[in-house]
Scaffold this active site. Sequence first.
Site, PDB file in Angstrom:
ATOM      1  N   GLN A  54     -33.359 -24.840 -41.836  1.00 41.85           N
ATOM      2  CA  GLN A  54     -32.464 -23.922 -42.568  1.00 41.85           C
ATOM      3  C   GLN A  54     -32.997 -22.493 -42.628  1.00 41.85           C
ATOM      4  O   GLN A  54     -32.266 -21.566 -42.938  1.00 41.85           O
ATOM      5  CB  GLN A  54     -32.276 -24.414 -44.017  1.00 41.85           C
ATOM      6  CG  GLN A  54     -31.538 -25.713 -44.115  1.00 41.85           C
ATOM      7  CD  GLN A  54     -31.823 -26.419 -45.434  1.00 41.85           C
ATOM      8  OE1 GLN A  54     -31.061 -26.308 -46.379  1.00 41.85           O
ATOM      9  NE2 GLN A  54     -32.921 -27.155 -45.512  1.00 41.85           N
ATOM     10  N   GLY A  73     -41.431 -17.299 -48.597  1.00 38.64           N
ATOM     11  CA  GLY A  73     -40.856 -18.050 -47.474  1.00 38.64           C
ATOM     12  C   GLY A  73     -40.032 -17.112 -46.606  1.00 38.64           C
ATOM     13  O   GLY A  73     -39.276 -16.295 -47.121  1.00 38.64           O
ATOM     14  N   MET A  75     -32.412 -27.312 -48.883  1.00 36.36           N
ATOM     15  CA  MET A  75     -33.372 -26.532 -49.677  1.00 36.36           C
ATOM     16  C   MET A  75     -32.668 -25.789 -50.814  1.00 36.36           C
ATOM     17  O   MET A  75     -31.474 -25.974 -51.043  1.00 36.36           O
ATOM     18  CB  MET A  75     -34.116 -25.555 -48.781  1.00 36.36           C
ATOM     19  CG  MET A  75     -35.217 -26.200 -47.963  1.00 36.36           C
ATOM     20  SD  MET A  75     -36.126 -24.933 -47.046  1.00 36.36           S
ATOM     21  CE  MET A  75     -37.582 -25.860 -46.573  1.00 36.36           C
ATOM     22  N   ASP A  90     -32.511 -19.117 -50.709  1.00 35.95           N
ATOM     23  CA  ASP A  90     -32.116 -19.837 -51.929  1.00 35.95           C
ATOM     24  C   ASP A  90     -31.024 -19.115 -52.717  1.00 35.95           C
ATOM     25  O   ASP A  90     -30.371 -19.722 -53.558  1.00 35.95           O
ATOM     26  CB  ASP A  90     -33.322 -20.025 -52.859  1.00 35.95           C
ATOM     27  CG  ASP A  90     -34.469 -20.771 -52.185  1.00 35.95           C
ATOM     28  OD1 ASP A  90     -34.205 -21.499 -51.222  1.00 35.95           O
ATOM     29  OD2 ASP A  90     -35.618 -20.615 -52.631  1.00 35.95           O
ATOM     30  N   GLU A 150     -38.272 -13.881 -55.681  1.00 38.14           N
ATOM     31  CA  GLU A 150     -38.724 -13.707 -57.072  1.00 38.14           C
ATOM     32  C   GLU A 150     -40.243 -13.566 -57.193  1.00 38.14           C
ATOM     33  O   GLU A 150     -40.722 -12.840 -58.064  1.00 38.14           O
ATOM     34  CB  GLU A 150     -38.223 -14.866 -57.962  1.00 38.14           C
ATOM     35  CG  GLU A 150     -38.576 -16.226 -57.438  1.00 38.14           C
ATOM     36  CD  GLU A 150     -38.738 -17.286 -58.531  1.00 38.14           C
ATOM     37  OE1 GLU A 150     -38.610 -18.460 -58.198  1.00 38.14           O
ATOM     38  OE2 GLU A 150     -39.028 -16.935 -59.692  1.00 38.14           O
ATOM     39  N   ARG A 208     -28.235 -43.712 -44.952  1.00 36.60           N
ATOM     40  CA  ARG A 208     -29.321 -43.028 -44.226  1.00 36.60           C
ATOM     41  C   ARG A 208     -29.472 -41.619 -44.803  1.00 36.60           C
ATOM     42  O   ARG A 208     -28.481 -41.002 -45.201  1.00 36.60           O
ATOM     43  CB  ARG A 208     -28.999 -42.868 -42.744  1.00 36.60           C
ATOM     44  CG  ARG A 208     -28.848 -44.151 -41.983  1.00 36.60           C
ATOM     45  CD  ARG A 208     -30.219 -44.715 -41.606  1.00 36.60           C
ATOM     46  NE  ARG A 208     -30.066 -45.745 -40.595  1.00 36.60           N
ATOM     47  CZ  ARG A 208     -29.756 -47.014 -40.844  1.00 36.60           C
ATOM     48  NH1 ARG A 208     -29.560 -47.404 -42.082  1.00 36.60           N
ATOM     49  NH2 ARG A 208     -29.638 -47.886 -39.858  1.00 36.60           N
TER      50      ARG A 208
HETATM   51  O1  F6P Z   1     -37.791 -20.280 -51.141  1.00 36.22           O
HETATM   52  C1  F6P Z   1     -37.447 -20.679 -49.868  1.00 36.22           C
HETATM   53  C2  F6P Z   1     -37.826 -22.111 -49.626  1.00 36.22           C
HETATM   54  O2  F6P Z   1     -37.409 -22.478 -48.328  1.00 36.22           O
HETATM   55  C3  F6P Z   1     -37.308 -23.103 -50.663  1.00 36.22           C
HETATM   56  O3  F6P Z   1     -35.962 -23.431 -50.466  1.00 36.22           O
HETATM   57  C4  F6P Z   1     -38.262 -24.246 -50.458  1.00 36.22           C
HETATM   58  O4  F6P Z   1     -38.398 -25.040 -51.631  1.00 36.22           O
HETATM   59  C5  F6P Z   1     -39.555 -23.555 -50.157  1.00 36.22           C
HETATM   60  O5  F6P Z   1     -39.228 -22.259 -49.687  1.00 36.22           O
HETATM   61  C6  F6P Z   1     -40.393 -24.262 -49.122  1.00 36.22           C
HETATM   62  O6  F6P Z   1     -41.588 -23.588 -49.018  1.00 36.22           O
HETATM   63  P1  F6P Z   1     -42.637 -23.807 -47.852  1.00 36.22           P
HETATM   64  O7  F6P Z   1     -42.112 -23.116 -46.635  1.00 36.22           O
HETATM   65  O8  F6P Z   1     -43.874 -23.189 -48.362  1.00 36.22           O
HETATM   66  O9  F6P Z   1     -42.733 -25.283 -47.614  1.00 36.22           O
END
Ligand code: F6P
Length: 343
Positions: free
Chosen positions: A275, A10, A169, A127, A103, A267
């Site tokens: 983010q 990501g 996230m 993260d 990771e 809500r």
């Molecule tokens: O690892 C970064 C992250 O934004 C996580 O917080 C989230 O679960 C994941 O990537 C979302 O992944 P994608 O962009 O593939 O939906």
Amino acid sequence: MRIGVLTGGGDCPGLNAVIRAVVRKAIDEHGDQVIGFRDGWRGVLEGAFDELTHESIRGILPRGGTILGSSRTNPYKREDGVERLRATLSDFNIDGLIAIGGEDTLGVANRLGGEGIDVIGVPKTIDNDLGGTDVTFGFDTALAIATEAIDRLHTTAESHNRILVVEVMGRTAGWIALHSGIAGGADVILIPEIPFDVDEVCRLINRRHERGRYFSIVVAAEGATPRDGTMELPGDTSVDEFGHPRLGGIGYALEREIESRTGFETRATVLGHVQRGGSPTPFDRVLATRLGLAAVDAAHDGAWGSMVALHGTEIERVALADAVAEVRHVPPEEYARYGVLFG
Ligand code: F6P
């Protein structure tokens, strides 16, 4: 040297600052050539790259995302993946790679080290869950975005006497939820490391009402889970190439549950990829730049198989194997310390 660079997993704010620092230092200080592979490991598998020059990096320091593109490609899930990587590196005379990732990307980098492929890791992720480093760049920016969102939600929650749930996230780590929740003055913070009891969440909200506060902010990490049998959870069974499920949905589940249990209007807001987007904070720009410079030093020292990392105020090297050995979670005692601020 001919150094390959890639960004995998990501994206996060600060990736371009690393790329810029690598290119500036490698070319100006060492006379190297820098090869930018497209879309993480995919670019190395397929030989998709561009040479990076001063021109390629002009103006990218404050830009979010990555000029190289990113993907969650796992070479170990592709036919002849390692052999194809090796072939690209040898066909194009690449001496070694600088892999910027979390990771998953660095887990691959570490395994490749065992196969004789030279890689240096640079840690990134919003993260903040990577081992071996005190903090990852991207986290500070995500935190600032989430905190600003909580501040904004506070004013509307108060005007309408509502409970507002904010889903942030972080995958299986609660760093974004905990820190944005503390910074934003949330009334309840739910993190993946500590399964929650929705009755306790409602008790805290009710206590606020008894004390004359008729609105509440609940920050829930996307990976937060209720204690067994206490609440229905949404389920998405799809996984990526590294076996990670797609998270999300806890915010809306809590919206329904809190409203029906307390009777207070509730809500949910899911912050999602907001983010990860936009310009990095100054902290992330500086950290990313320092890591990029240090990665070039590591390449020239032949410190393959290492990751550059922030320890205190210093950038140091750690073994990639140690960095990816475990995901870094919020320690329960750190979460417990803030309990007095809830409700
Ligand atoms: O690892 C970064 C992250 O934004 C996580 O917080 C989230 O679960 C994941 O990537 C979302 O992944 P994608 O962009 O593939 O939906």
